[in-house]
Scaffold this motif. Structure first.
Motif, short mmCIF file in Angstrom:
data_model
loop_
_atom_site.label_atom_id
_atom_site.label_comp_id
_atom_site.label_asym_id
_atom_site.label_seq_id
_atom_site.Cartn_x
_atom_site.Cartn_y
_atom_site.Cartn_z
N TYR A 95 -69.90 46.13 9.39
CA TYR A 95 -69.29 44.81 9.23
C TYR A 95 -70.31 43.77 8.79
O TYR A 95 -70.00 42.89 7.99
CB TYR A 95 -68.53 44.37 10.49
N ASN A 127 -64.60 47.73 12.71
CA ASN A 127 -65.26 46.98 11.64
C ASN A 127 -64.31 46.06 10.90
O ASN A 127 -64.65 44.92 10.59
CB ASN A 127 -65.93 47.95 10.67
N VAL A 131 -64.75 42.02 10.31
CA VAL A 131 -64.81 41.43 8.97
C VAL A 131 -63.75 40.33 8.86
O VAL A 131 -64.04 39.23 8.38
CB VAL A 131 -64.62 42.50 7.88
#
Length: 145
Positions: A95, A127, A131
């Motif tokens: 990420y 992840n 994000v």
């Protein structure tokens, strides 16, 4: 061309990543944007684990990963599309690297896959969710069914 669409892929799971890549290409085409595809290698070099690898291990792993990324793009989108795509191989935490590349590229959109979460993902956060939470641009999450 109105920007960059960044597509984050895990090349070790090509069957799960093909729909993510197809969607990213579609969105880049709709927006007349450049498509950048990326993948992230784990960083073993800064820990004790790194001392167990040969000096050129990372360079070889990066070259093999770059080839796998290119092969995946060519298989899914074709050779002509692959020639126009920018391929990025980063090293570190997924990420963090996705966010860093998006910032440097001035990406207008990040496309990332989210696979069926395991219990540990609910506690730590996958992840894709990191994000989404920390990105400065829009994020499109392709859900694996």
């Amino acid at each position: 061309m109105s920007g960059v669409v960044l597509c984050a892929l895990d090349v070790s799971q090509p069957e799960h990543e093909a729909p993510v890549l197809r969607r990213a290409a579609q969105m880049a085409q709709l927006d007349e944007a450049r498509l950048d595809v990326m993948t992230v290698l784990p960083d073993y070099g800064t820990s004790m684990v790194g001392s167990y690898f040969q000096k050129d291990f990372h360079a070889k792993a990066e070259a093999q990963t770059r080839q796998a990324l290119s092969d995946l793009v060519e298989k899914v989108l074709g050779a002509e599309a692959n020639a126009r795509v920018r391929h990025v191989v980063s090293t570190g935490t997924v990420y963090e690297q996705v966010l860093q590349v998006a910032k440097v590229d001035k990406a207008t959109l990040i496309v990332i896959g989210s696979h069926r979460p395991a219990l540990r993902d609910y506690l730590l956060g996958p992840n894709a969710s990191r994000v989404v939470r920390h990105s400065d641009c829009s994020v499109f999450v392709v859900r694996d069914t």
